[in-house]
Design a protein around this motif. Structure first.
Motif, PDB file in Angstrom:
ATOM      1  N   MET A   1       0.843  -1.188   0.000  1.00 23.42           N
ATOM      2  CA  MET A   1       0.000   0.000   0.000  1.00 23.42           C
ATOM      3  C   MET A   1       0.888   1.252   0.000  1.00 23.42           C
ATOM      4  O   MET A   1       1.952   1.239   0.594  1.00 23.42           O
ATOM      5  CB  MET A   1      -0.877  -0.032   1.259  1.00 23.42           C
ATOM      6  N   ARG A   2       0.394   2.280  -0.726  1.00 22.56           N
ATOM      7  CA  ARG A   2       1.201   3.503  -0.815  1.00 22.56           C
ATOM      8  C   ARG A   2       0.427   4.716  -0.277  1.00 22.56           C
ATOM      9  O   ARG A   2      -0.789   4.802  -0.436  1.00 22.56           O
ATOM     10  CB  ARG A   2       1.604   3.770  -2.265  1.00 22.56           C
ATOM     11  N   PHE A   3       1.179   5.630   0.318  1.00 22.29           N
ATOM     12  CA  PHE A   3       0.618   6.876   0.851  1.00 22.29           C
ATOM     13  C   PHE A   3       1.468   8.034   0.338  1.00 22.29           C
ATOM     14  O   PHE A   3       2.637   7.853  -0.016  1.00 22.29           O
ATOM     15  CB  PHE A   3       0.649   6.862   2.385  1.00 22.29           C
ATOM     16  N   ALA A   4       0.859   9.237   0.297  1.00 23.46           N
ATOM     17  CA  ALA A   4       1.606  10.424  -0.141  1.00 23.46           C
ATOM     18  C   ALA A   4       0.928  11.656   0.430  1.00 23.46           C
ATOM     19  O   ALA A   4      -0.170  11.574   1.004  1.00 23.46           O
ATOM     20  CB  ALA A   4       1.634  10.491  -1.667  1.00 23.46           C
ATOM     21  N   THR A   5       1.588  12.779   0.284  1.00 25.98           N
ATOM     22  CA  THR A   5       0.949  14.058   0.597  1.00 25.98           C
ATOM     23  C   THR A   5       0.819  14.812  -0.714  1.00 25.98           C
ATOM     24  O   THR A   5       1.818  15.056  -1.396  1.00 25.98           O
ATOM     25  CB  THR A   5       1.780  14.858   1.625  1.00 25.98           C
ATOM     26  N   LEU A   6      -0.432  15.128  -1.073  1.00 24.06           N
ATOM     27  CA  LEU A   6      -0.702  15.711  -2.394  1.00 24.06           C
ATOM     28  C   LEU A   6      -1.605  16.928  -2.264  1.00 24.06           C
ATOM     29  O   LEU A   6      -2.412  17.020  -1.337  1.00 24.06           O
ATOM     30  CB  LEU A   6      -1.410  14.681  -3.286  1.00 24.06           C
ATOM     31  N   VAL A   7      -1.465  17.821  -3.228  1.00 28.57           N
ATOM     32  CA  VAL A   7      -2.372  18.961  -3.309  1.00 28.57           C
ATOM     33  C   VAL A   7      -3.559  18.537  -4.177  1.00 28.57           C
ATOM     34  O   VAL A   7      -3.372  18.095  -5.315  1.00 28.57           O
ATOM     35  CB  VAL A   7      -1.671  20.192  -3.922  1.00 28.57           C
ATOM     36  N   GLY A   8      -4.752  18.605  -3.611  1.00 30.68           N
ATOM     37  CA  GLY A   8      -5.961  18.196  -4.335  1.00 30.68           C
ATOM     38  C   GLY A   8      -6.418  19.257  -5.315  1.00 30.68           C
ATOM     39  O   GLY A   8      -5.881  20.366  -5.338  1.00 30.68           O
ATOM     40  N   PRO A   9      -7.438  18.924  -6.152  1.00 35.78           N
ATOM     41  CA  PRO A   9      -7.961  19.886  -7.133  1.00 35.78           C
ATOM     42  C   PRO A   9      -8.534  21.149  -6.470  1.00 35.78           C
ATOM     43  O   PRO A   9      -8.587  22.191  -7.092  1.00 35.78           O
ATOM     44  CB  PRO A   9      -9.077  19.111  -7.852  1.00 35.78           C
ATOM     45  N   ASN A  10      -8.914  21.031  -5.175  1.00 35.72           N
ATOM     46  CA  ASN A  10      -9.423  22.212  -4.461  1.00 35.72           C
ATOM     47  C   ASN A  10      -8.293  23.035  -3.834  1.00 35.72           C
ATOM     48  O   ASN A  10      -8.541  23.901  -3.000  1.00 35.72           O
ATOM     49  CB  ASN A  10     -10.422  21.770  -3.377  1.00 35.72           C
ATOM     50  N   LYS A  11      -7.039  22.717  -4.229  1.00 33.16           N
ATOM     51  CA  LYS A  11      -5.820  23.418  -3.752  1.00 33.16           C
ATOM     52  C   LYS A  11      -5.490  23.123  -2.286  1.00 33.16           C
ATOM     53  O   LYS A  11      -4.550  23.680  -1.740  1.00 33.16           O
ATOM     54  CB  LYS A  11      -5.919  24.947  -3.949  1.00 33.16           C
ATOM     55  N   LYS A  12      -6.251  22.237  -1.659  1.00 33.07           N
ATOM     56  CA  LYS A  12      -5.932  21.860  -0.277  1.00 33.07           C
ATOM     57  C   LYS A  12      -4.956  20.672  -0.295  1.00 33.07           C
ATOM     58  O   LYS A  12      -4.997  19.850  -1.208  1.00 33.07           O
ATOM     59  CB  LYS A  12      -7.209  21.489   0.482  1.00 33.07           C
ATOM     60  N   THR A  13      -4.116  20.626   0.713  1.00 31.03           N
ATOM     61  CA  THR A  13      -3.120  19.559   0.794  1.00 31.03           C
ATOM     62  C   THR A  13      -3.619  18.458   1.734  1.00 31.03           C
ATOM     63  O   THR A  13      -4.085  18.750   2.831  1.00 31.03           O
ATOM     64  CB  THR A  13      -1.776  20.132   1.290  1.00 31.03           C
ATOM     65  N   TYR A  14      -3.502  17.213   1.257  1.00 32.29           N
ATOM     66  CA  TYR A  14      -3.986  16.069   2.027  1.00 32.29           C
ATOM     67  C   TYR A  14      -2.925  14.988   2.140  1.00 32.29           C
ATOM     68  O   TYR A  14      -2.144  14.769   1.205  1.00 32.29           O
ATOM     69  CB  TYR A  14      -5.196  15.433   1.335  1.00 32.29           C
ATOM     70  N   PHE A  15      -2.956  14.271   3.251  1.00 30.65           N
ATOM     71  CA  PHE A  15      -2.264  12.992   3.343  1.00 30.65           C
ATOM     72  C   PHE A  15      -3.217  11.983   2.721  1.00 30.65           C
ATOM     73  O   PHE A  15      -4.388  11.920   3.120  1.00 30.65           O
ATOM     74  CB  PHE A  15      -1.960  12.655   4.806  1.00 30.65           C
ATOM     75  N   VAL A  16      -2.752  11.249   1.721  1.00 28.08           N
ATOM     76  CA  VAL A  16      -3.664  10.395   0.950  1.00 28.08           C
ATOM     77  C   VAL A  16      -3.204   8.947   0.945  1.00 28.08           C
ATOM     78  O   VAL A  16      -2.016   8.642   1.056  1.00 28.08           O
ATOM     79  CB  VAL A  16      -3.786  10.874  -0.524  1.00 28.08           C
ATOM     80  N   ARG A  17      -4.210   8.065   0.789  1.00 30.70           N
ATOM     81  CA  ARG A  17      -3.937   6.647   0.541  1.00 30.70           C
ATOM     82  C   ARG A  17      -4.160   6.422  -0.944  1.00 30.70           C
ATOM     83  O   ARG A  17      -5.155   6.905  -1.501  1.00 30.70           O
ATOM     84  CB  ARG A  17      -4.899   5.810   1.378  1.00 30.70           C
ATOM     85  N   VAL A  18      -3.225   5.715  -1.591  1.00 27.24           N
ATOM     86  CA  VAL A  18      -3.361   5.459  -3.016  1.00 27.24           C
ATOM     87  C   VAL A  18      -4.222   4.216  -3.215  1.00 27.24           C
ATOM     88  O   VAL A  18      -3.956   3.166  -2.632  1.00 27.24           O
ATOM     89  CB  VAL A  18      -1.969   5.270  -3.669  1.00 27.24           C
ATOM     90  N   GLU A  19      -5.278   4.371  -4.006  1.00 25.75           N
ATOM     91  CA  GLU A  19      -6.130   3.213  -4.348  1.00 25.75           C
ATOM     92  C   GLU A  19      -6.257   3.176  -5.861  1.00 25.75           C
ATOM     93  O   GLU A  19      -6.987   3.990  -6.438  1.00 25.75           O
ATOM     94  CB  GLU A  19      -7.503   3.355  -3.659  1.00 25.75           C
TER      95      GLU A  19
END
Ligand code: ZN
Length: 282
Positions: A1-19
């Protein structure tokens, strides 16, 4: 499983799980520095592997990366931890792990720019390093249990102003200029890497291979580092330990090779990922 910190389309930054091709936001990064979304998630009793989405999933493709962990309480670096690297620098093999801290204000993400001021230094070196992220509080951990405390693994470029490192004799500042700690792109969970001492790791500078070694050459492996460090300091969820660089650093080459304006540096760690950053003089 992979995780990252990404800027979403709403310009907010999230810690995300890759699915699959999607990034599922599971924690919101704070706009103020100092609070880490991963640590907050774990401290609130949630399992990142199962945590519910807090915002709409978005495509991984085209998303902007931030440091895999944005605000670790500690970013610990280990020095002289590969046999061939100790040899190339003419140093003795250390009897105990050599550690210092990289300040977390130096963190950047995959694709972000490593910047340097030529008036401060033109001896900017790369260092590919396997980094691990602590998943739960660790204190006085035995080596045999140590890897259970690892949430996952990522790539760290321990960028260093060599002239400042050698002039000062202390490493923290010379390795903590703003942008000097690219971390990412992904955290690959520990279950996918049962033995971290078997990974090939390389640096390519403008496509040319500069470092190419295996973590089997490490002097103190990940488990030993956790056991050693946790004797003295409590390791907290989200803390990052960058485990040292193998041979092939720019300063040890004849003639030396340093990164300069317009370069692209790429770290490649087997099963962990490729961390790529442009370099710019400012
Ligand atoms: Zn290093």
């Amino acid at each position: 499983m992979r995780f990252a910190t990404l800027v979403g389309p709403n310009k907010k930054t999230y810690f995300v799980r890759v699915e699959g091709d999607a990034a599922v936001p599971i924690a919101k990064a704070y706009e103020r520095p100092g609070l880490d979304p991963f640590r907050d998630l774990v401290e609130s009793g949630k399992n990142p592997k199962k945590a519910k989405a807090i915002a709409k999933a978005f495509p991984l493709k085209g998303a902007k990366f931030k440091p895999a962990i944005t605000a670790p309480q500690k970013l610990i670096a280990i020095g002289l931890n590969y046999r061939k690297h100790a040899a190339e620098t003419g140093m003795q093999i250390p009897k105990a792990p050599m550690s210092w801290c990289k300040y977390t204000s130096s963190l950047i993400g995959h694709g972000e720019t490593i910047k340097y001021r030529p008036t401060d230094s033109t001896k900017i070196d790369y260092e590919v390093e396997l980094a691990f992220v602590i998943g739960r509080r660790a204190k006085d951990v035995a080596e045999k249990d140590a890897l259970k405390y690892v949430f996952g693994y990522t790539c760290c470029n321990d960028v260093t102003a060599r002239d400042h490192q050698f002039a000062e004799g202390q490493f923290g500042r010379a390795k903590s200029f703003d942008t000097f700690s690219p971390l990412g792109p992904f955290i690959v969970t520990a279950d996918e890497i049962p033995d971290p001492q078997t990974l090939q790791l390389a640096t390519r500078l403008n496509g040319q291979t500069m470092q190419n070694e295996n973590t089997a050459d490490m002097i103190f492996g990940c488990a030993e580092l956790i056991a050693y460090l946790s004797r003295f300091m409590t390791l907290e969820p989200g803390d990052v330990v960058s485990t040292g660089t193998p041979s092939g650093v720019g300063v040890a080459r004849k003639p030396p090779v340093y990164m300069k304006d317009g370069d692209v540096v790429e770290l490649d760690i087997e099963r962990v990922g490729v961390l790529k950053n442009p370099v710019k003089a400012v």
